[in-house]
Design a protein around this motif. Structure first.
Motif, PDB file in Angstrom:
ATOM      1  N   LEU B  12       0.903  -1.337  -0.126  1.00 52.41           N
ATOM      2  CA  LEU B  12      -0.101   0.013   0.024  1.00 52.41           C
ATOM      3  C   LEU B  12       0.950   1.295  -0.006  1.00 52.41           C
ATOM      4  O   LEU B  12       0.504   2.128  -0.851  1.00 52.41           O
ATOM      5  CB  LEU B  12      -0.878  -0.022   1.304  1.00 52.41           C
ATOM      6  N   LYS B  13       1.874   1.503   0.784  1.00 51.71           N
ATOM      7  CA  LYS B  13       2.881   2.445   1.002  1.00 51.71           C
ATOM      8  C   LYS B  13       3.450   2.572  -0.549  1.00 51.71           C
ATOM      9  O   LYS B  13       3.583   3.778  -0.998  1.00 51.71           O
ATOM     10  CB  LYS B  13       3.840   2.215   2.047  1.00 51.71           C
ATOM     11  N   LEU B  16       0.951   3.954  -2.982  1.00 56.15           N
ATOM     12  CA  LEU B  16       0.883   5.456  -2.555  1.00 56.15           C
ATOM     13  C   LEU B  16       2.019   6.387  -3.181  1.00 56.15           C
ATOM     14  O   LEU B  16       1.676   7.418  -3.500  1.00 56.15           O
ATOM     15  CB  LEU B  16       0.645   5.636  -1.056  1.00 56.15           C
ATOM     16  N   GLU B  17       3.136   6.156  -2.670  1.00 52.64           N
ATOM     17  CA  GLU B  17       4.254   6.992  -3.313  1.00 52.64           C
ATOM     18  C   GLU B  17       4.210   7.022  -4.869  1.00 52.64           C
ATOM     19  O   GLU B  17       4.384   8.040  -5.256  1.00 52.64           O
ATOM     20  CB  GLU B  17       5.506   6.143  -2.844  1.00 52.64           C
ATOM     21  N   LEU B  20       1.323   9.325  -5.536  1.00 53.14           N
ATOM     22  CA  LEU B  20       1.246  10.673  -5.367  1.00 53.14           C
ATOM     23  C   LEU B  20       2.258  11.369  -6.346  1.00 53.14           C
ATOM     24  O   LEU B  20       2.036  12.474  -6.397  1.00 53.14           O
ATOM     25  CB  LEU B  20       1.716  11.047  -3.825  1.00 53.14           C
ATOM     26  N   THR B 101      -5.100  11.929  -1.083  1.00 51.87           N
ATOM     27  CA  THR B 101      -4.605  10.792  -0.827  1.00 51.87           C
ATOM     28  C   THR B 101      -4.117  10.173  -1.987  1.00 51.87           C
ATOM     29  O   THR B 101      -3.456   9.260  -2.210  1.00 51.87           O
ATOM     30  CB  THR B 101      -5.774   9.553  -0.112  1.00 51.87           C
TER      31      THR B 101
END
Lengths: 279, 225
Positions: B12-13, B16-17, B20, B101
């Motif tokens: 997930l991390k 997300l990076e 973003l 997010t």
């Protein structure tokens, strides 16, 4: 007679069920009628005069919130469906120092968060000016009350764009887009705007004095609304209020500009007299 | 949306990076896809709407695609036509930078503005920012969802469900520049008809550069800005 074949105990049970069932059926009928009345109420509410001009323009927020209180009560999810905590991530515009507090919904961020209360005085009818419920596309029925944009009940170009438009480096006389040249100006809007266009934010949905005071403390406050990251490619054609020391001759691009905000956004005259600086 | 799936936090991390980075600046795709709709020949059957709702499993309320009947005039000069709009997959989407997010991003290959609703926290900023009303609120799941041009279908070499459901063949997709120039062969544009970028009542396309082409009704034409 079929009942004659049943034992008397069974007959008594049947009678008891009938006695209990009848009131239940009546109660269900009453419920169904009540729900019918409910949908009638929905139509009555939809066509309530408050949803139309002129009543909507005179409505107070309390009047709107009687039915629409969820806009202030609804909160963001604690976690996204994939398990991302709401407070774990921030967008670029949320990294400026003035963007305080937890993640909030769109309406709460504009109406009740501390920064909104300090600097803004947005009302429901600042943006929502009513729409004809029979129009899927605004302005197409004989009783249409406004020309708006398709699929939206709020016209973005005359509301959101006022704060979230692109900064216009050509008209501002900047050597390049603000993110590229801001270092040369100390990353402060007030390095120029202390003297240029210093009469600003004089509208009833903003607290002009509070904005000036906050900007004097921390110039990053400007990015809270303007240009931290513009949502739109257009710039809003702000009315050109004269400011102390402004030139009497207008540049070509400002020739057709309004010189005053829309009438419904003008601040009350008493406040206006106290706050407006004479050019 | 899988509710009970075990969450891999590292995955997930990393996702997300990646997201973003994509949301900081909208991608400039090599080829921007867009919808084209014939306002006059559309009969307003709403098969496209239903196909879309079916494909995306939408409850009552949210409608990614909407057929908007426009009627007016005075006898004998009366008119009726339809405008049909979903997400316009804008060149510079307003929804994208508002998302805290990183759930919304623009694809680099075909310019589709995609959303991963499983990252949505339900702040509804994208819904407010879009001038065309594309992001839709799902009150049952408490997230925003939107049209992604059936990206899974595109990747499988097929067209979106709404296009495939159109019995009049007045809705289609294609490279938007080619559609605007009238170079793209499509059943949605008749011989001699010129697609336009904006029709009456549609929000100013200069706001975000929507990738949409319409064959406008004579009463729906506006001067090209």
């Amino acid at each position: 007679m079929p009942f004659r074949f049943f034992p008397s105990r069974l007959r008594q049970l049947f009678r008891a069920a009938l006695l209990l069932g009848l009131p239940f059926a009546l109660w269900q009928l009453w419920q169904a009628n009540r729900e019918g009345d409910g949908s009638h109420d929905l139509w009555r509410a939809t066509y309530d005069p408050i949803h139309f001009a002129p009543a909507i323009l005179q409505a107070r927020d309390e009047d709107c919130l009687v039915c629409h209180r969820e806009v202030l009560l609804d909160r963001v999810r604690e976690k996204s469906p994939a398990g991302l905590p709401a407070q774990a991530r921030r967008a670029a515009y949320q990294e400026v120092s003035t963007y305080a507090g937890e993640q909030e919904t769109f309406h709460r961020r504009h109406l009740v968060t501390p920064l909104a209360r300090e600097l803004m005085d947005l009302r429901c009818n600042t943006c929502h000016v009513g729409h004809e419920p029979r129009d899927e596309a605004p302005g197409t029925s004989a009783t249409a009350i406004r020309q708006g944009s398709l699929r939206k009940q709020v016209d973005v170009e005359s509301t959101c764009l006022k704060c979230h438009g692109r900064l216009n480096p050509e008209q501002m006389g900047l050597p390049g887009p603000w993110p590229e040249v801001k270092a040369a100006f100390g990353d402060s809007c007030l390095s120029c705007h202390a003297s240029i266009r210093s009469v600003r934010h004089r509208v009833n949905y903003l607290k002009a004095e509070a904005i000036e005071a906050a900007a004097a403390k921390d110039s990053e406050i400007c990015h809270g609304c303007h240009g931290g990251r513009a949502w739109y490619r257009l710039s809003y054609p702000y009315p050109r209020h004269p400011w102390p020391g402004s030139e009497s001759s207008l540049p070509a691009w400002a020739k057709d500009r309004a010189t005053e905000s829309e009438a419904r956004f003008l601040p009350p005259p008493t406040v206006d007299r106290e706050s407006r600086q004479k050019p | 949306m899988a509710r009970n799936r075990k969450i891999d936090h590292d995955e997930l991390k990393a996702a997300l990076e990646r997201k973003l980075r994509q949301t900081e600046q909208a991608a400039r795709p090599a080829r921007q896809l867009g919808f084209v709709h014939h306002n006059v020949d559309c009969i307003g059957c709403r098969a496209c709407e239903i196909a879309c709702k079916d494909k995306n499993g939408l409850p009552p309320g949210p409608r990614f695609r909407r057929v908007l009947p426009i009627e007016g005039g005075r006898f004998p000069d009366v008119y009726a036509y339809k405008i049909n709009m979903a997400c316009n997959h804008c060149a510079e989407p307003a929804c994208l930078p508002t998302c805290p997010t990183g759930a919304i991003w623009k694809r680099g290959d075909n310019g589709v503005v995609d959303i991963d609703s499983s990252l949505c926290i339900g702040c509804r900023k994208c819904e407010a920012a879009c001038p065309y009303g594309a992001p839709q609120w799902d009150p049952q799941e408490w997230v925003v969802k939107k049209c992604n041009m059936c990206i899974d279908e595109l990747e499988a070499g097929r067209k979106p469900y709404c296009v495939m459901a159109c019995m009049m063949r007045v809705l289609d997709i294609g490279p938007i520049e080619d559609l605007w120039q009238g170079r793209w062969p499509t059943t949605a544009v008749g011989p001699g008809e010129k697609p336009v970028r904006q029709v009456r009542h549609m929000a100013n396309p200069e706001l975000t550069g929507p990738s949409i082409a319409f064959v406008a009704h004579r009463k729906g034409r506006v001067d090209e800005r």
